[in-house]
Design an enzyme around this catalytic site. Structure first.
Site, PDB file in Angstrom:
ATOM      1  N   ASP A 134      47.609  50.315  46.772  1.00 42.72           N
ATOM      2  CA  ASP A 134      48.334  49.188  46.922  1.00 42.72           C
ATOM      3  C   ASP A 134      48.456  48.963  48.564  1.00 42.72           C
ATOM      4  OD1 ASP A 134      49.710  46.775  45.937  1.00 42.72           O
ATOM      5  OD2 ASP A 134      51.294  47.322  46.955  1.00 42.72           O
TER       6      ASP A 134
ATOM      7  N   ASP B 170      47.172  52.311  39.663  1.00 40.33           N
ATOM      8  CA  ASP B 170      47.718  51.582  40.718  1.00 40.33           C
ATOM      9  C   ASP B 170      48.649  52.199  41.496  1.00 40.33           C
ATOM     10  OD1 ASP B 170      48.465  49.419  42.744  1.00 40.33           O
ATOM     11  OD2 ASP B 170      47.461  48.045  40.883  1.00 40.33           O
TER      12      ASP B 170
ATOM     13  N   HIS C 239      44.695  39.689  40.679  1.00 40.92           N
ATOM     14  CA  HIS C 239      46.007  38.946  40.274  1.00 40.92           C
ATOM     15  C   HIS C 239      46.727  38.514  41.312  1.00 40.92           C
ATOM     16  CE1 HIS C 239      47.079  42.914  41.860  1.00 40.92           C
ATOM     17  NE2 HIS C 239      48.226  42.661  42.011  1.00 40.92           N
ATOM     18  N   ASP C 240      46.313  38.518  42.556  1.00 44.12           N
ATOM     19  CA  ASP C 240      46.998  37.783  43.573  1.00 44.12           C
ATOM     20  C   ASP C 240      46.177  36.556  44.231  1.00 44.12           C
ATOM     21  OD1 ASP C 240      48.851  39.778  43.806  1.00 44.12           O
ATOM     22  OD2 ASP C 240      47.560  41.263  45.117  1.00 44.12           O
TER      23      ASP C 240
HETATM   24  C1  GLC Z   1      49.531  43.908  46.704  1.00 45.55           C
HETATM   25  C2  GLC Z   1      49.672  43.635  45.160  1.00 45.55           C
HETATM   26  C3  GLC Z   1      50.472  42.536  44.835  1.00 45.55           C
HETATM   27  C4  GLC Z   1      51.816  42.749  45.368  1.00 45.55           C
HETATM   28  C5  GLC Z   1      51.966  43.332  46.688  1.00 45.55           C
HETATM   29  C6  GLC Z   1      53.329  44.058  46.967  1.00 45.55           C
HETATM   30  O1  GLC Z   1      49.063  43.149  47.359  1.00 45.55           O
HETATM   31  O2  GLC Z   1      48.341  43.329  44.797  1.00 45.55           O
HETATM   32  O3  GLC Z   1      50.619  41.988  43.807  1.00 45.55           O
HETATM   33  O4  GLC Z   1      52.994  41.858  45.267  1.00 45.55           O
HETATM   34  O5  GLC Z   1      51.106  44.267  46.961  1.00 45.55           O
HETATM   35  O6  GLC Z   1      53.349  45.194  46.462  1.00 45.55           O
END
Ligand code: GLC
Length: 521
Positions: A195, A99, A319-320
């Site tokens: 990301d 990531d 995970h979101d």
């Molecule tokens: C992305 C990630 C999330 C994170 C956000 C800020 O959307 O998937 O989990 O909180 O970015 O980095």
């Protein structure tokens, strides 16, 4: 399979490392834990792991606040552990995707400490500093601007105030992140999931966003304005193509983009001459309502909008987002698996969805997620889909010997890998067999997607190619359905009774049942 790259036929498995497997008893998963479970992933049949951030971090956003792009947080292990994990992943024929979090750093990153130390610091311009805030909001609630006492200006953060946004107009920022990419590429990683790719560049005049006419009270505060000037700016494509050039310097690597945008804008991230991200994540299945009609429309819209030669991909969970079994109901989780694994292109699976994990409700006093803490009670919290993987029926589910950082699901005594392993009719076995089917019938990966149809809440489509014609029929309704199909051989069924028979002209599909039929050519 021939002539296509590994990432094109891959099933990518997302590991949220805090919750996958703990190896040292601190209640938080780690890299050595992942190592212990690699054989499980091999048996499942996936091809690549995407591990969400494990870099040194104060963990304000659980690793998405990076304090060092080229290290491993002690919570997750050491660089030696990483190297060993990578080697073991490769020795099993799997790939590893990291990531990359380039939009923002932690406020503890040395770059930001320098940047905020004074207005004339050489790194001042590495972040977004202004005398006055505009109306840009944080995605985690409230203004995106934070006053800095030390240097007397505001800085912008798309997320937490502990996550200041980098200034991607500054060439030194680009060089620094590209160097971090090379650091991992040299070590042998097979690609990156980038990301919030669409947020990386903001309007250079810092114009206010227009109000959102459809905003309603109770929605996250970031919805108050339309994100016209702080997201999806034209210059982002230049950055993406530069990132792509970095990964293209190495053989066989992939660049995946996390992008939440309507389909027409999403498609632009493939880039001119496909020189952008190879896989702009397709979140259609996360966002569509779960009816045959809505899914047929979403699938058609996506497929029709793909630029020539662009490679499709599908994501069922991450995970979101709420877990798929919770979004569609446990009884339909099997149908979701069949849908996902019969669509063309690259597939991304979220850990635990293969065993039918559901959201676990976390009482307010136990909440960990900063998004929920900042805007409580409106449904933005992500803890429920991040709970530990239940491996066995023991009290701590084989996840840890310590106190799990988030509670295990109340059903883990029954719903766990060991139990499902023993039941040949379990969802885990269904996932394995659908993955195996995808491997043995490449038409499911590369074939044409045709005749998408929704009638009586059944979704059906055909896959043509590699000398085969397959028909997928998925009953999203709550009642059995009589279907008429061309006759053929049933290759897969979500439920045992329909398996391995012949499909006949008129047959019944139970509620939430699906089949894949090989039609006679
Ligand atoms: C992305 C990630 C999330 C994170 C956000 C800020 O959307 O998937 O989990 O909180 O970015 O980095």
């Amino acid at each position: 399979m021939h002539a296509i790259a590994w990432w094109q036929h891959a099933i990518i498995y997302e590991v949220y490392p805090r919750s996958f497997q703990d190896s040292d008893g601190d209640g938080i998963g780690d890299l050595n834990g992942i190592l212990q479970r690699l054989d499980y992933l091999v048996k499942l049949g996936v091809d690549a792991l995407w591990i969400t951030p494990f870099y040194p971090s104060p963990m304000a956003d659980f690793g998405y606040d990076v304090a060092d792009y080229c290290g491993v947080d002690p919570l997750f292990g050491t660089m030696r552990d990483f190297d060993r994990l990578l080697q073991e992943i490769h020795s099993r024929g799997l790939k590893l995707i990291l990531d990359l979090v380039p939009n923002h750093t932690s406020d503890q990153h040395p770059w930001f400490l320098e940047s905020r130390s004074s207005r004339d610091n050489p790194k001042r311009d590495w972040y977004l500093w202004r005398d006055e805030p505009n109306n840009w909001q944080s995605n985690f609630g409230g203004s995106g601007w934070e006053w800095d006492e030390i240097s007397g200006q505001y800085y912008y953060h798309s997320f937490l105030k502990q996550q200041p946004d980098l200034n991607w107009r500054n060439p030194m920022v680009r060089t620094a992140i590209f160097e971090a990419m090379r650091f991992w590429l040299e070590r042998g990683v097979d690609g990156f999931r980038v990301d919030v790719m669409w947020l990386m560049i903001k309007d250079d005049q810092f114009r206010d966003n227009p109000p959102n006419p459809s905003y309603c009270a109770g929605q996250p505060s970031s919805h108050r304005f339309l994100p016209v000037f702080n997201s999806d700016r034209p210059q982002v494509h230049e950055v993406v193509s530069e990132m792509r050039a970095v990964t293209d310097d190495y053989r066989d690597r992939v660049l995946i983009g996390e992008i939440y945008l309507p389909i027409p804008q999403l498609m632009t991230y493939y880039g001119k001459n496909l020189g952008g991200t190879q896989l702009p994540f397709n979140f259609q299945l996360l966002q569509a309502s779960w009816t045959a009609e809505a899914l047929a429309a979403a699938i058609s819209e996506y497929t029709n909008a793909l630029p020539a030669e662009a490679w499709p991909n599908w994501v069922l969970g991450n995970h979101d987002s709420a877990r798929i079994a919770t979004r569609v109901g446990t009884h339909r989780a099997r149908l979701a698996a069949m849908l996902l694994l019969s669509l063309p292109g690259t597939i991304t699976l979220y850990y635990g969805d293969e065993i039918g994990m559901t959201n676990v409700s976390i009482p307010p006093e136990m909440v960990q997620d900063p998004a929920e803490k900042n805007e409580p009670g409106i449904g933005v919290g992500r803890d429920p889909e991040r709970t530990p993987m239940p491996w066995d029926g023991s009290p701590l589910a084989g996840f840890t010997n310590g106190r799990p950082w988030l509670s295990l699901g109340p059903d883990h005594g029954a719903l766990n890998v060991v139990n499902l392993e023993q039941d040949p009719e379990s969802i885990l076995h269904l996932y394995r067999s659908l993955i195996a089917l995808r491997k043995s019938h490449p038409v499911l990966v590369t074939g044409e997607l045709q005749s998408i149809d929704a009638a009586n809440n059944a979704l059906s489509y055909e896959r043509h190619g590699c000398g085969e014609r397959l028909r997928v029929i998925l009953n999203f309704g709550d009642a059995p359905l009589a279907i008429s199909s061309e006759s053929g051989e049933i290759l897969a069924a979500t439920h045992p009774h329909a398996r391995s028979g012949q499909a006949s002209k008129l047959m019944q599909l139970g509620a939430a049942e699906g089949i894949i039929v090989r039609l006679r050519n």
